[in-house]
Motif scaffolding. Structure first.
Motif, short mmCIF file in Angstrom:
data_model
loop_
_atom_site.label_atom_id
_atom_site.label_comp_id
_atom_site.label_asym_id
_atom_site.label_seq_id
_atom_site.Cartn_x
_atom_site.Cartn_y
_atom_site.Cartn_z
N GLN A 20 16.91 37.12 13.37
CA GLN A 20 18.02 37.31 12.43
C GLN A 20 17.54 37.37 10.98
N ILE A 21 16.47 36.67 10.65
CA ILE A 21 15.89 36.80 9.31
C ILE A 21 15.36 38.22 9.13
N ALA A 22 14.70 38.75 10.16
CA ALA A 22 14.22 40.13 10.12
C ALA A 22 15.38 41.10 9.94
N ALA A 23 16.49 40.83 10.64
CA ALA A 23 17.67 41.69 10.54
C ALA A 23 18.21 41.70 9.11
N HIS A 24 18.25 40.53 8.48
CA HIS A 24 18.79 40.49 7.12
C HIS A 24 17.85 41.18 6.14
N LEU A 25 16.57 41.10 6.36
CA LEU A 25 15.63 41.85 5.51
C LEU A 25 15.90 43.34 5.60
N VAL A 26 16.19 43.82 6.81
CA VAL A 26 16.55 45.23 6.99
C VAL A 26 17.86 45.54 6.25
N ASN A 27 18.81 44.62 6.33
CA ASN A 27 20.09 44.82 5.63
C ASN A 27 19.88 45.11 4.15
N VAL A 28 18.94 44.39 3.53
CA VAL A 28 18.72 44.54 2.08
C VAL A 28 17.57 45.50 1.79
N ARG A 29 17.20 46.28 2.81
CA ARG A 29 16.25 47.38 2.68
C ARG A 29 14.83 46.92 2.31
N VAL A 30 14.41 45.80 2.90
CA VAL A 30 13.04 45.34 2.76
C VAL A 30 12.32 45.63 4.08
N PRO A 31 11.27 46.45 4.07
CA PRO A 31 10.52 46.72 5.31
C PRO A 31 10.00 45.42 5.91
N VAL A 32 10.13 45.29 7.23
CA VAL A 32 9.76 44.04 7.88
C VAL A 32 9.07 44.34 9.21
N VAL A 33 8.07 43.52 9.52
CA VAL A 33 7.40 43.59 10.83
C VAL A 33 7.62 42.25 11.51
N LEU A 34 8.15 42.29 12.73
CA LEU A 34 8.51 41.09 13.48
C LEU A 34 7.46 40.85 14.56
N PHE A 35 6.82 39.69 14.51
CA PHE A 35 5.74 39.33 15.43
C PHE A 35 6.22 38.34 16.49
N ASP A 36 5.58 38.41 17.65
CA ASP A 36 5.66 37.34 18.63
C ASP A 36 4.45 37.46 19.56
N LEU A 37 4.40 36.55 20.53
CA LEU A 37 3.30 36.57 21.49
C LEU A 37 3.33 37.86 22.30
N PRO A 38 2.18 38.33 22.77
CA PRO A 38 2.20 39.48 23.68
C PRO A 38 2.87 39.10 24.99
N ALA A 39 3.68 39.98 25.51
CA ALA A 39 4.38 39.72 26.77
C ALA A 39 3.37 39.66 27.92
N LYS A 40 3.63 38.78 28.88
CA LYS A 40 2.71 38.66 30.03
C LYS A 40 2.86 39.81 30.99
N GLU A 41 4.04 40.42 31.01
CA GLU A 41 4.28 41.56 31.88
C GLU A 41 4.93 42.68 31.08
N GLY A 42 4.65 43.93 31.46
CA GLY A 42 5.25 45.07 30.78
C GLY A 42 4.61 45.32 29.44
N PRO A 43 5.29 46.07 28.56
CA PRO A 43 4.74 46.38 27.23
C PRO A 43 4.45 45.10 26.45
N LYS A 44 3.38 45.12 25.67
CA LYS A 44 2.97 43.91 24.97
C LYS A 44 4.00 43.43 23.95
N ASN A 45 4.78 44.35 23.40
CA ASN A 45 5.80 43.97 22.43
C ASN A 45 7.13 43.64 23.09
N GLY A 46 7.11 43.39 24.38
CA GLY A 46 8.34 43.18 25.14
C GLY A 46 9.21 42.06 24.60
N ILE A 47 8.60 40.96 24.18
CA ILE A 47 9.39 39.82 23.67
C ILE A 47 10.15 40.24 22.42
N VAL A 48 9.46 40.93 21.52
CA VAL A 48 10.10 41.38 20.28
C VAL A 48 11.15 42.45 20.58
N THR A 49 10.84 43.34 21.49
CA THR A 49 11.80 44.40 21.84
C THR A 49 13.11 43.82 22.33
#
Length: 799
Positions: A20-49
């Motif tokens: 939700q912090i990332a979402a609000h940064l997008v609201n105010v037009r600040v580019p943001v990259v959201l990180f988390d652990l790599p997913a154990k199964e499927g695409p590595k960004n699965g948790i963030v997706t």
């Protein structure tokens, strides 16, 4: 001094808060990259997706526009950690585990840019202990940042420094959080749960203690501790359900783990309440699990009964006498409650006394001043007044004496005495902690002024505390006239300001006349006009109540005359000889929306809710709203390569016919009520400043009103196409017969009436069609039912 620029932000942790912090940064037009652990199964960004997809489903929406979720860049620590070097601010928002956070810091530290600020979003862990895992070079750029949930809507952000944090780092971050994120910043000391959660959760635990003592039920308590008490409408137990009982338990555990009776004399009250423990054991964590202190069963709301261990019917209300007491002036109100013999009155006095007592005992260790405590409770817990403000308003010395008497009598939750400064010295002489000189700092034993950074110059009328005697917008500047519920005034003798102050800022004939007068004055003597009101609404629309007497006495002709006069005012604003800027915040509905769209430009707070809602009272927009939709469609069609006008008209027609309201300034822009050129301001307190600057810039640039010109309409064939779709909706049971009738009239106006497609028309011609449709509906029995229903209950009637 060079300006600290935040071109990109990294948020670490895609949990509820991080996403939700990332979402609000997008609201105010600040580019943001959201990180988390790599997913154990499927695409590595699965948790963030999954977290990003979930943002689109949350209510209230963390995003201004759901589609903007795609603007959040997704990353994982394994493949993308080098991207941290591209970021100017890194916000860590993983789970509230000290060991996990320390482990993550060791992993990311080598990759954080040398100029970047690293901030931990924690609700109560020690920022100083967290800093110990960082290399020496990063410690000066590390601090705590505590957003409140949900981050888009909650105004409070606490900033916490460590002994090694550079002062300019906190100043830079405060400037960014204030102006770009639109928040109210309070600087807290590095103590468990900081300020708001320390005082607020202690207050909630105290409330549970007093509930048990006085034998009250959650529904009665929520009725007493909501709006009647000047607090969030959800009261005590519903608020806990919304926050999450597991989250509440975690904050309680932080108090339990990091405090003791020596550091906090109220510590014995911090035991986990039995009812909270029972609900958590059952897995009933509040709103997120659809059961907590309350549970919905069909249309019924049940409450949890600890004695029975089950849910029972709720809906009980407080005794009416206490509602009347709570409307009294503060001094009288507290006296009545303290002397009350009923358990509900005694309970209310007890929780207020407990809050005063706790805040006074701990102010020196948790906050720089009483102002920070009051702001934290107002902005973080939805209180109309902080504890010190209410205490001071009710009579500082008298209330202090009552608290002391209760402590001495063993009625208070702690035997800790009130600090000496309460009864002796500057506070006692001043009659409270807030003065024009500043607010009391118990740690410095003096009144300290409010911190002023360069960014605060953009807040012409910032929020203040009672007793500070800060300038009020309603009394500021030079008043030129104050007639017809519109104050016409100027702050700088360059730009005129018109502030509507009718009930709900509704637009009556008198208001319209006053606005026209303001335009005329601005043309003669000023660079331009700003339409702005200091409260949290722009205008809810035309004043129907003011129109009804004329209708009763003089018939439909009086209504048509009033509508034509209002339309003429809108055109007067649109073609004014100086720029007219509407500064929109909160609701801009119906006529309020029409006032904004006819202005030369708009400056809108992020939380602006704009729309044409007349259908709700059985009417069509009658002050130029439909004319605007038709004109904008023609302008957009002309600028495109296509020749068909209808696709450009459909969205505007649907918005008016379905009474769609933008749930943010961003969505209002999508609906066409704001233009791409209009400015969206994240911080509500900067709105007037930006609007004044816009008028001056437009004036200096040689602004000229648009020239009147005819434009094409879709004609009877376009209306037939729209009405064909409406028939399907009516036959499918999606709209009523009267809805169909109203929507057909709207279609007729926006397509230009009984003319061929491509016919050139004027605004005045379409406004005549608007008036005809509006007046025909005023005479319709079903519309009259809707109007009377709205006026009597405040709720729309569906018929």
């Amino acid at each position: 001094m060079s300006r600290f620029q935040v071109k990109k932000v990294a948020v670490l942790g895609a949990g509820v808060m991080g996403a939700q912090i990332a979402a609000h940064l997008v609201n105010v037009r600040v580019p943001v990259v959201l990180f988390d652990l790599p997913a154990k199964e499927g695409p590595k960004n699965g948790i963030v997706t999954r977290a990003v997809e979930n943002l689109k489903k949350l209510k209230p929406s963390p995003l201004g526009v759901a589609k903007d979720a795609e603007l959040i860049e997704q990353a994982n620590y394994e493949d993308d950690i080098a991207k941290l070097g591209e970021c100017d601010l890194v916000i860590e928002a993983i789970a509230e585990r000290m060991d996990w956070k320390l482990d993550l810091y060791k992993k990311i530290a080598p990759h954080v840019a040398k100029h970047a600020i690293l901030a931990s979003n924690t609700s109560g862990l020690s920022i100083t202990k967290l800093s110990e895992a960082l290399p020496e070079s990063l410690k000066p750029r590390f601090c705590g940042i505590h957003f409140f949930n949900p981050p888009r809507y909650m105004f409070l952000v606490e900033l916490i420094n460590t002994p090694t944090t550079q002062p300019e780092v906190l100043d830079q971050l405060e400037a960014f959080v204030t102006s770009t994120l639109g928040k109210g910043v309070v600087r807290a000391k590095d103590t468990p749960n900081f300020i708001a959660n320390r005082v607020g959760i202690a207050g909630m635990l105290a409330t549970l203690k007093e509930v048990e003592k006085f034998g009250l039920t959650p529904d009665v308590v929520d009725d007493l501790t909501g709006k009647k008490l000047g607090r969030a409408s959800s009261g005590t137990f519903r608020t806990a359900d919304v926050v999450g009982l597991d989250t509440m338990a975690h904050v309680v555990k932080t108090l339990q783990d990091n405090l003791d009776e020596k550091s906090d004399p109220f510590y014995p009250n911090f035991a986990t309440p039995p009812v909270l423990a029972a609900l958590i054991e059952k897995g009933n964590l509040g709103q997120k699990t659809k059961a907590g202190f309350y549970k919905k069963a069909g249309r019924d709301i049940l409450r949890f009964d600890l004695a029975k261990g089950e849910y029972v019917p709720s809906g009980a209300k407080a005794d009416e006498v206490y509602g009347r007491m709570l409307k009294k002036p503060a001094a009288q109100r507290l006296k009545l409650l303290r002397e009350s013999e009923g358990p509900q009155g005694q309970f209310l006095w007890a929780i207020l006394r407990d809050s005063f007592h706790y805040a006074a005992v701990h102010m020196a260790t948790i906050a720089e001043s009483a102002r920070d405590v009051d702001f934290a409770m107002r902005w973080g817990f939805g209180m109309q007044q902080g504890p010190f403000e209410l205490w001071q308003e009710a009579g500082w010395t008298q209330v202090a004496t009552w608290i002391k008497e209760d402590i001495d009598a063993g009625k208070a939750l702690s035997s800790a005495p009130l600090p000496d400064w309460v009864f002796e010295g500057p506070v006692a002489r001043a009659g409270g902690v807030h003065t024009p000189e500043g607010s009391w700092s118990a740690s410095e034993s003096r009144f300290v002024p409010q911190r002023r950074l360069p960014v605060h110059a953009r807040q012409l009328f910032p929020e203040s505390v009672r007793g500070a005697n800060a300038p009020k917008a309603e009394e500021a500047g030079r008043t030129i006239s104050d007639e017809g519920d519109v104050r016409v005034w100027t702050l700088d003798e360059e730009v005129l300001i018109a502030s509507i102050h009718s009930k709900m800022n509704a637009i009556s004939p008198d208001v319209a006349e006053a606005l026209a007068g303001a335009v005329e004055l601005a043309e003669k003597e000023f660079k331009g006009l700003v339409i702005w009101s200091p409260d949290d609404k722009f205008s809810v629309g035309a004043d129907l109540q003011a129109m009804l007497p004329a209708f009763v006495v003089a018939g439909i002709g009086a209504v048509e005359g009033a509508e034509q006069a209002l339309q003429e005012v809108m055109l007067r604003i649109r073609y004014a000889g100086v720029p007219v800027v509407s500064a929109v915040r909160g609701m801009a509905l119906g006529g309020g929306c029409e006032l904004a769209i006819h202005s030369s430009a708009r400056v809108a707070a992020m939380e602006s809710y704009i729309g044409l809602v007349e259908v709700g009272v059985g009417l069509v927009p009658g002050a130029g709203g439909l004319t605007y939709i038709a004109r904008r469609a023609a302008e957009r069609a002309e600028a495109s390569t296509g020749t068909d006008l209808l696709p450009f008209l459909t969205e505007g027609f649907t918005a008016a016919a379905m009474a769609k309201v933008g749930t943010s300034a961003l969505e209002s822009r999508q609906l066409g009520y704001l233009l791409d050129s209009d400015v969206i301001v994240p911080n509500k307190d900067e709105l007037l400043y930006v609007a004044l600057q816009q008028v001056k810039a437009m004036s200096e640039a040689g602004w000229r009103a648009p020239m009147k010109r005819k434009f094409k309409v879709a004609g009877r064939s376009g209306a037939a196409t729209i009405k064909g779709q409406l028939v399907n909706m009516k036959d499918g049971g999606f709209i009523s017969e009267h809805d169909f009738h109203i929507a057909s009239l709207i279609a007729g106006v926006v397509t230009g009436g009984d003319v061929d497609a491509g016919t050139l028309v004027t605004e005045e011609y379409l406004m005549t069609l608007e008036r005809k449709a509006f007046c025909s509906l005023i005479l319709h029995p079903k519309t009259q039912e809707r109007i009377m229903g709205m006026l009597s209950t405040g709720k729309p009637v569906r018929n």
